[in-house]
Design a protein around this motif. Structure first.
Motif, PDB file in Angstrom:
ATOM      1  N   SER A 136      35.156 100.164  15.609  1.00 30.25           N
ATOM      2  CA  SER A 136      35.954 101.407  15.615  1.00 30.25           C
ATOM      3  C   SER A 136      36.327 101.793  17.049  1.00 30.25           C
ATOM      4  CB  SER A 136      35.155 102.558  15.001  1.00 30.25           C
ATOM      5  OG  SER A 136      34.554 102.171  13.804  1.00 30.25           O
ATOM      6  N   ASN A 137      37.489 102.370  17.198  1.00 34.07           N
ATOM      7  CA  ASN A 137      37.983 102.781  18.524  1.00 34.07           C
ATOM      8  C   ASN A 137      37.720 104.247  18.817  1.00 34.07           C
ATOM      9  OD1 ASN A 137      39.087 100.517  19.807  1.00 34.07           O
ATOM     10  ND2 ASN A 137      40.864 100.552  18.442  1.00 34.07           N
ATOM     11  N   PRO A 138      37.624 104.618  20.101  1.00 31.93           N
ATOM     12  CA  PRO A 138      37.639 103.744  21.276  1.00 31.93           C
ATOM     13  C   PRO A 138      36.326 102.959  21.368  1.00 31.93           C
ATOM     14  CG  PRO A 138      37.260 106.041  21.910  1.00 31.93           C
ATOM     15  CD  PRO A 138      37.468 106.033  20.434  1.00 31.93           C
ATOM     16  N   VAL A 139      36.436 101.634  21.256  1.00 32.65           N
ATOM     17  CA  VAL A 139      35.262 100.816  20.952  1.00 32.65           C
ATOM     18  C   VAL A 139      34.186 100.866  22.044  1.00 32.65           C
ATOM     19  CG1 VAL A 139      36.236  98.617  21.779  1.00 32.65           C
ATOM     20  CG2 VAL A 139      34.513  98.607  19.999  1.00 32.65           C
ATOM     21  N   ASP A 140      34.585 100.913  23.317  1.00 32.82           N
ATOM     22  CA  ASP A 140      33.568 100.885  24.379  1.00 32.82           C
ATOM     23  C   ASP A 140      32.721 102.172  24.371  1.00 32.82           C
ATOM     24  OD1 ASP A 140      34.342  98.299  25.788  1.00 32.82           O
ATOM     25  OD2 ASP A 140      36.240  99.389  25.806  1.00 32.82           O
ATOM     26  N   GLU A 191      37.707  97.166  29.768  1.00 30.70           N
ATOM     27  CA  GLU A 191      37.923  98.049  28.608  1.00 30.70           C
ATOM     28  C   GLU A 191      38.768  97.358  27.532  1.00 30.70           C
ATOM     29  OE1 GLU A 191      40.503 101.337  29.467  1.00 30.70           O
ATOM     30  OE2 GLU A 191      40.205 102.256  27.509  1.00 30.70           O
ATOM     31  N   HIS A 192      38.449  97.626  26.276  1.00 28.66           N
ATOM     32  CA  HIS A 192      39.384  97.265  25.212  1.00 28.66           C
ATOM     33  C   HIS A 192      40.383  98.425  25.172  1.00 28.66           C
ATOM     34  CE1 HIS A 192      41.174  96.128  21.444  1.00 28.66           C
ATOM     35  NE2 HIS A 192      40.828  97.269  20.891  1.00 28.66           N
ATOM     36  N   GLY A 193      41.425  98.290  25.969  1.00 28.65           N
ATOM     37  CA  GLY A 193      42.371  99.389  26.098  1.00 28.65           C
ATOM     38  C   GLY A 193      43.174  99.229  27.371  1.00 28.65           C
TER      39      GLY A 193
END
Ligand code: NAD
Length: 327
Positions: A136-140, A191-193
């Protein structure tokens, strides 16, 4: 700044799993895509799908069950009862509230942390030894929150991270170079983003560093490739409204490496304190060996100064964001 790459964190170990029970929380587009990828790879059995909307989970389960003639998975179950997840080897969390009109990013984050508290508590209650993967996001930030909520050791909980971004990176490098994607080694870390870091210094095509390809990898072309990676999500949201298939396969790859103790080096979101001079409790993606105990080793690559700067900026960004929930 410390010389991060020399540091290596070796995490603890949990008992070796004997089964292949995988539970997915969230029967939305991402949860279903992961479930279908696991079924296609024939690596999970039983497969459990949980959703706050029990009928949605049941509907997806029944649709999957009707594929049984083409599959080897014996048991596919689901609903809204967490006791179904009991004794899982791996639990995957894809549940999340979508951003509502007028809702700020922080409001959405708070709503998702509330959801996470309930889900993680239930999962740990029924499967204390399971490896938990947050999608689920924001995953970090949510992985950081889930880690704190769970009290689990670092090897046992991580975020799906930039494995997906890396696969997009490989795809677009394949398109640029004309080589098949499986011959492209390339990673996006951090980051995944938006603040993710493309690690061009480690890219290889058919075993050769990019410098061997004449003037193909110009700064302009590299910028173009990375821009395509960054634009993937807005483009998919524009075209189909969500993203699901690639993350499904990315997470299934992580599950496979764990269940079959493959020890693949996969970029996933973990605590990066101590690497590249980062001093805060921040979760970001670094390559990690994934096996039966979850993360066995974190393998920070040698980054050039520019990449270190990008990674550190990603950490600073994440720390600021995290403080919104720590307060
Ligand atoms: P979706 O809205 O289709 O599905 C979410 C599901 O979660 C719904 O079925 C909903 O009923 C369920 N849910 C909500 N609250 C719940 C709770 N408390 N307990 C159990 N289930 C609950 O959304 P989606 O497209 O499947 O995306 C899910 C999440 O995955 C989002 O946060 C999305 O941003 C994220 N995502 C992450 C990546 C990644 O690479 N990490 C990629 C794509 C999407």
């Amino acid at each position: 700044m410390s010389a991060g790459p020399a540091v290596e964190r070796v995490d603890g170990h949990v008992a070796l799993p004997t089964g292949r029970k995988v539970s997915i929380v969230g029967a939305g587009s991402v949860g279903v895509a992961i479930g279908v990828s696991l079924l296609a790879k024939n690596i999970a059995d039983p497969l459990v799908l949980i959703d706050v909307d029990g009928n949605k989970a049941l509907g997806e389960v029944q649709d999957m069950q009707h594929s049984s003639a083409f599959l080897q998975t014996q048991q596919i179950i689901g609903g809204n009862d967490y006791s179904l997840t009991e004794g899982s080897q791996i639990c995957i969390v894809t549940a999340g509230a979508r951003q509502k009109p007028g809702q700020s990013r922080t409001d959405m984050l708070e709503a998702n942390i509330k959801i996470m508290k309930h889900i993680i508590t239930e999962l740990v209650k029924y499967s204390p030894d399971a490896i938990i993967i947050i999608v689920s996001n924001p995953v970090d930030v949510l992985t950081y929150a889930a880690w704190k909520i769970s009290g689990l050791p670092l090897n046992q909980i991580f975020g799906s991270g930039t494995h997906l971004d890396s696969s997009r990176f490989q795809y677009f490098i394949g398109k640029l170079s004309g080589f098949p994607v499986h011959l492209i080694k390339a990673q996006i870390l951090g980051e995944h983003g938006a603040s993710c870091a493309p690690i061009w210094s480690g890219v290889s095509v058919a075993g050769h560093p990019i410098e061997k390809f004449g003037n193909l990898f110009t700064e302009e072309n590299k910028k173009f490739v990375f821009e395509q990676v960054l634009q993937s999500v807005p483009e998919l949201l524009r075209l189909k409204g969500y993203t699901s298939t690639a993350v499904g396969f990315a997470v299934a790859d992580q599950v496979e490496s764990i269940l079959f103790n493959k020890s693949k080096a996969i970029p996933v979101s973990t605590l990066v304190k101590g690497f590249y001079g980062i001093e805060e409790d921040v979760f970001l993606s670094l390559p990690c060996l994934l096996g039966n105990s979850g993360i066995s080793t974190v393998l920070p690559p040698d980054l050039n100064e520019h990449e270190k700067h990008l990674f550190k900026a990603s950490a600073d960004n994440m720390f600021k964001y995290q403080q919104e929930i720590d307060d």
